[in-house]
Design an enzyme around this catalytic site. Structure first.
Site, PDB file in Angstrom:
ATOM      1  N   ARG A   1      -6.662 -58.357 -48.105  1.00 34.86           N
ATOM      2  CA  ARG A   1      -5.452 -57.263 -47.616  1.00 34.86           C
ATOM      3  C   ARG A   1      -4.203 -58.097 -48.243  1.00 34.86           C
ATOM      4  O   ARG A   1      -3.183 -57.790 -47.734  1.00 34.86           O
ATOM      5  CB  ARG A   1      -5.296 -56.645 -46.470  1.00 34.86           C
ATOM      6  CG  ARG A   1      -6.391 -55.953 -45.888  1.00 34.86           C
ATOM      7  CD  ARG A   1      -6.229 -54.617 -46.289  1.00 34.86           C
ATOM      8  NE  ARG A   1      -7.227 -53.807 -45.504  1.00 34.86           N
ATOM      9  CZ  ARG A   1      -6.670 -52.665 -44.504  1.00 34.86           C
ATOM     10  NH1 ARG A   1      -5.357 -52.757 -44.537  1.00 34.86           N
ATOM     11  NH2 ARG A   1      -7.527 -52.281 -43.808  1.00 34.86           N
TER      12      ARG A   1
ATOM     13  N   ARG B   1       1.744 -54.177 -46.696  1.00 36.28           N
ATOM     14  CA  ARG B   1       3.123 -53.698 -46.198  1.00 36.28           C
ATOM     15  C   ARG B   1       4.044 -54.794 -45.806  1.00 36.28           C
ATOM     16  O   ARG B   1       5.166 -54.752 -45.551  1.00 36.28           O
ATOM     17  CB  ARG B   1       2.848 -52.756 -45.024  1.00 36.28           C
ATOM     18  CG  ARG B   1       3.115 -51.572 -45.489  1.00 36.28           C
ATOM     19  CD  ARG B   1       2.814 -50.486 -44.628  1.00 36.28           C
ATOM     20  NE  ARG B   1       1.254 -50.563 -44.048  1.00 36.28           N
ATOM     21  CZ  ARG B   1       0.865 -49.996 -42.813  1.00 36.28           C
ATOM     22  NH1 ARG B   1       1.810 -49.062 -41.968  1.00 36.28           N
ATOM     23  NH2 ARG B   1      -0.302 -50.243 -42.745  1.00 36.28           N
TER      24      ARG B   1
ATOM     25  N   ARG C   1       5.172 -48.852 -53.304  1.00 29.08           N
ATOM     26  CA  ARG C   1       4.522 -47.653 -52.457  1.00 29.08           C
ATOM     27  C   ARG C   1       5.344 -46.677 -52.297  1.00 29.08           C
ATOM     28  O   ARG C   1       5.123 -45.238 -52.578  1.00 29.08           O
ATOM     29  CB  ARG C   1       4.074 -48.557 -51.165  1.00 29.08           C
ATOM     30  CG  ARG C   1       3.709 -47.293 -49.977  1.00 29.08           C
ATOM     31  CD  ARG C   1       2.364 -47.055 -49.959  1.00 29.08           C
ATOM     32  NE  ARG C   1       1.732 -46.696 -48.753  1.00 29.08           N
ATOM     33  CZ  ARG C   1       2.151 -45.368 -48.330  1.00 29.08           C
ATOM     34  NH1 ARG C   1       2.746 -44.498 -49.061  1.00 29.08           N
ATOM     35  NH2 ARG C   1       1.686 -44.923 -47.131  1.00 29.08           N
TER      36      ARG C   1
ATOM     37  N   ASP D   1      -8.823 -48.767 -52.147  1.00 27.08           N
ATOM     38  CA  ASP D   1      -9.247 -48.583 -50.672  1.00 27.08           C
ATOM     39  C   ASP D   1     -10.809 -48.229 -50.602  1.00 27.08           C
ATOM     40  O   ASP D   1     -11.349 -47.834 -51.507  1.00 27.08           O
ATOM     41  CB  ASP D   1      -8.477 -47.610 -49.940  1.00 27.08           C
ATOM     42  CG  ASP D   1      -8.574 -47.824 -48.749  1.00 27.08           C
ATOM     43  OD1 ASP D   1      -8.101 -49.052 -47.887  1.00 27.08           O
ATOM     44  OD2 ASP D   1      -9.180 -46.750 -47.655  1.00 27.08           O
TER      45      ASP D   1
ATOM     46  N   TYR E   1     -16.012 -43.821 -41.361  1.00 29.79           N
ATOM     47  CA  TYR E   1     -14.792 -43.015 -41.491  1.00 29.79           C
ATOM     48  C   TYR E   1     -15.339 -41.478 -41.818  1.00 29.79           C
ATOM     49  O   TYR E   1     -14.608 -40.593 -41.550  1.00 29.79           O
ATOM     50  CB  TYR E   1     -13.805 -43.597 -42.480  1.00 29.79           C
ATOM     51  CG  TYR E   1     -13.367 -45.053 -42.268  1.00 29.79           C
ATOM     52  CD1 TYR E   1     -12.059 -44.878 -41.474  1.00 29.79           C
ATOM     53  CD2 TYR E   1     -13.713 -46.184 -42.429  1.00 29.79           C
ATOM     54  CE1 TYR E   1     -11.688 -46.238 -41.211  1.00 29.79           C
ATOM     55  CE2 TYR E   1     -13.296 -47.306 -41.977  1.00 29.79           C
ATOM     56  CZ  TYR E   1     -12.058 -47.310 -41.337  1.00 29.79           C
ATOM     57  OH  TYR E   1     -11.464 -48.469 -41.146  1.00 29.79           O
TER      58      TYR E   1
HETATM   59  O1  1CP Z   1      -4.988 -56.826 -51.045  1.00 31.02           O
HETATM   60  C1  1CP Z   1      -5.821 -56.089 -50.592  1.00 31.02           C
HETATM   61  O2  1CP Z   1      -6.732 -56.541 -50.305  1.00 31.02           O
HETATM   62  C2  1CP Z   1      -5.493 -54.661 -50.997  1.00 31.02           C
HETATM   63  C3  1CP Z   1      -6.698 -53.756 -51.322  1.00 31.02           C
HETATM   64  C4  1CP Z   1      -7.262 -53.055 -50.351  1.00 31.02           C
HETATM   65  C5  1CP Z   1      -8.637 -53.429 -49.522  1.00 31.02           C
HETATM   66  C6  1CP Z   1      -9.498 -54.566 -50.105  1.00 31.02           C
HETATM   67  C7  1CP Z   1      -6.857 -52.167 -49.177  1.00 31.02           C
HETATM   68  C8  1CP Z   1      -5.512 -51.531 -49.375  1.00 31.02           C
HETATM   69  N1  1CP Z   1      -7.763 -51.729 -48.305  1.00 31.02           N
HETATM   70  C9  1CP Z   1      -8.774 -52.445 -48.444  1.00 31.02           C
HETATM   71  C10 1CP Z   1     -10.094 -52.581 -47.666  1.00 31.02           C
HETATM   72  C11 1CP Z   1     -10.194 -51.597 -46.460  1.00 31.02           C
HETATM   73  N2  1CP Z   1      -9.705 -50.402 -46.065  1.00 31.02           N
HETATM   74  C12 1CP Z   1     -11.043 -51.940 -45.395  1.00 31.02           C
HETATM   75  C13 1CP Z   1     -11.938 -53.011 -45.189  1.00 31.02           C
HETATM   76  C14 1CP Z   1     -11.146 -54.399 -45.148  1.00 31.02           C
HETATM   77  C15 1CP Z   1     -10.771 -54.446 -43.773  1.00 31.02           C
HETATM   78  O3  1CP Z   1     -11.468 -54.233 -42.636  1.00 31.02           O
HETATM   79  O4  1CP Z   1      -9.471 -54.916 -43.610  1.00 31.02           O
HETATM   80  C16 1CP Z   1     -10.898 -50.792 -44.435  1.00 31.02           C
HETATM   81  C17 1CP Z   1     -11.593 -50.849 -43.021  1.00 31.02           C
HETATM   82  C18 1CP Z   1     -10.079 -49.953 -45.014  1.00 31.02           C
HETATM   83  C19 1CP Z   1      -9.781 -48.474 -44.255  1.00 31.02           C
HETATM   84  C20 1CP Z   1      -8.307 -48.657 -44.309  1.00 31.02           C
HETATM   85  N3  1CP Z   1      -7.669 -48.105 -45.262  1.00 31.02           N
HETATM   86  C21 1CP Z   1      -7.393 -48.719 -43.123  1.00 31.02           C
HETATM   87  C22 1CP Z   1      -7.896 -49.293 -41.781  1.00 31.02           C
HETATM   88  C23 1CP Z   1      -8.110 -48.102 -40.804  1.00 31.02           C
HETATM   89  C24 1CP Z   1      -8.773 -48.756 -39.489  1.00 31.02           C
HETATM   90  O5  1CP Z   1      -9.716 -48.128 -39.127  1.00 31.02           O
HETATM   91  O6  1CP Z   1      -8.023 -49.576 -39.074  1.00 31.02           O
HETATM   92  C25 1CP Z   1      -6.266 -48.563 -43.583  1.00 31.02           C
HETATM   93  C26 1CP Z   1      -4.640 -48.552 -42.787  1.00 31.02           C
HETATM   94  C27 1CP Z   1      -6.257 -48.236 -45.168  1.00 31.02           C
HETATM   95  C28 1CP Z   1      -4.947 -47.986 -46.006  1.00 31.02           C
HETATM   96  C29 1CP Z   1      -4.683 -49.131 -46.713  1.00 31.02           C
HETATM   97  N4  1CP Z   1      -5.615 -49.578 -47.483  1.00 31.02           N
HETATM   98  C30 1CP Z   1      -4.899 -50.665 -48.002  1.00 31.02           C
HETATM   99  C31 1CP Z   1      -3.663 -50.871 -47.848  1.00 31.02           C
HETATM  100  C32 1CP Z   1      -2.497 -51.825 -48.292  1.00 31.02           C
HETATM  101  C33 1CP Z   1      -3.384 -49.739 -46.609  1.00 31.02           C
HETATM  102  C34 1CP Z   1      -2.241 -49.542 -45.936  1.00 31.02           C
HETATM  103  C35 1CP Z   1      -1.414 -48.240 -46.639  1.00 31.02           C
HETATM  104  C36 1CP Z   1      -0.122 -48.233 -46.623  1.00 31.02           C
HETATM  105  O7  1CP Z   1       0.626 -48.028 -45.759  1.00 31.02           O
HETATM  106  O8  1CP Z   1       0.597 -48.710 -47.815  1.00 31.02           O
END
Ligand code: 1CP
Length: 345
Positions: free
Chosen positions: A27, A31, A40, A77, A153
């Protein structure tokens, strides 16, 4: 020798030990970076950002400009697959992803495997742009969620604390649930193959919630679906490096490594270092595993732990990373310090 054979991340994945380990951070775009927040905002919604090749390319490159990581990870994502299958999805401020939950085999009929690429085409376009815009020593990582984690999810409808609905489904109706896993194996394999065609050099499979499974269900719902995806990728690309991240699975990580066929494995924060060096790194290259909260805290405690991780894993094939994704409250200067320490400056 071609450039791709000298990229530090690919060398570790090929089993080479390097004096300075390559690094990237799960990640790494997000943010905690002001420039991410600005892009964003420009995009509108999070999904709009994921589906805008120009903006998704930009946020992928942002952390590299600051810290020069050895890998770029496609900005997307894990929930784009359910979205492309036709499951309504939104991301709410402070709440994370929200989906209309599917909780029985009858609910699967509406998923349309045939049309996912119509929705996902902009992601392939992002990969293709990145493959020519990343620095020459940087490796491009594509990714997807593992079927179990994506299903969690889809079934719970959001991030969960107890996974009640998905666990009751696997206990009550394993055949019905297997139909959902089959849909995810097929769509995820296809999605990842297209990412590789577009220029992804390495694939990471995130099984963030694998640790929720009881021991005797782990093989069926985490190892097996992941193995089927790895087999599907290798049928087309026999030498493709794949990194697995089965988070929270303890000693079961050994079976995961032996049975899925992953090239390397990403260790979570709780994995004991010496144990993993002996039992896991003897099998495959490892990646990990600084606690993301220690990166938030910084200072001497962080510096000590970084040194300890490198001292434990650095004499065999190793990629420095976090034990889970970076958190939004991370001070950017702590990431700069981490990069300096790893590079020995
Ligand atoms: O730099 C990078 O790695 C960005 C690409 C990326 C990746 C690899 C994002 C962007 N999400 C992910 C994978 C992801 N998404 C996972 C697996 C990795 C991990 O466990 O951290 C999971 C579980 C998600 C699901 C997800 N999407 C969550 C987690 C929810 C929870 O259950 O806690 C969230 C908050 C998102 C939204 C998201 N995805 C990515 C970002 C930067 C964000 C935040 C959105 C924002 O506010 O801009």
């Amino acid at each position: 020798m071609s450039v791709s054979q000298t990229k530090p991340l690919l060398k570790s994945l090929r089993g080479e030990t390097q004096a300075t380990p390559p690094f990237w951070l799960m990640r790494q775009a997000g943010r905690y970076l002001p420039e991410y927040r600005a892009t964003r905002e420009q995009a509108g919604s999070f999904l709009d950002l994921c589906y805008s090749p120009e903006l998704a390319e930009e946020v992928t490159l942002q952390p590299l400009r600051r810290y020069g990581m050895d890998a770029a990870i496609l900005f997307a994502d894990i929930l784009l697959i359910p979205h492309a299958l036709g499951q309504p999805l939104s991301y709410r401020e402070g709440e994370g992803p929200v989906l209309d939950p599917v909780r029985s085999a009858a609910g699967l009929a509406k998923f349309d495997l045939g049309r996912i690429h119509d929705t996902l085409a902009p992601v392939y376009e992002t990969v293709s742009r990145l493959s020519s815009s990343i620095p020459k020593d940087c490796t491009l990582i594509g990714f997807a969620g593992a079927p179990w984690t994506v299903a969690s999810y889809m079934v719970e409808g959001r991030g969960s604390k107890d996974y009640t609905h998905i666990k009751r489904w696997i206990f009550k109706d394993p055949e019905g649930f297997a139909a959902l896993i089959d849909i995810l194996v097929a769509s995820t394999t296809d999605y990842l193959l297209r990412q590789v065609e577009a220029g992804a050099e390495v694939i990471q499979i995130f099984d963030t919630w694998a640790g929720v499974l009881p021991d005797d269900e782990f093989r069926k719902w985490s190892i097996e679906p992941t193995r089927r995806i790895v087999d599907g990728l290798r049928a087309r690309y026999p030498a493709l490096p794949v990194i697995g991240f089965p988070r929270g699975v303890g000693a079961n990580i050994i079976d995961y490594v032996k049975e899925t066929g992953v090239t390397a494995v990403s260790l979570d924060t709780g994995t004991p270092l010496a144990w993993a060096a002996r039992e896991v790194q003897s099998l495959v290259p490892v990646q990990g595993n600084l606690d993301p909260l220690l990166l938030v805290e910084g200072g001497a405690a962080m510096e000590r732990r970084i040194a300890e991780i490198i001292a434990t894993f650095g004499d065999k094939p190793f990629i420095f990373n976090l034990g889970h994704g970076i958190t939004p409250q991370t001070p950017p200067e702590n990431v700069a310090r981490l990069a300096e320490l790893i590079r020995g400056k």
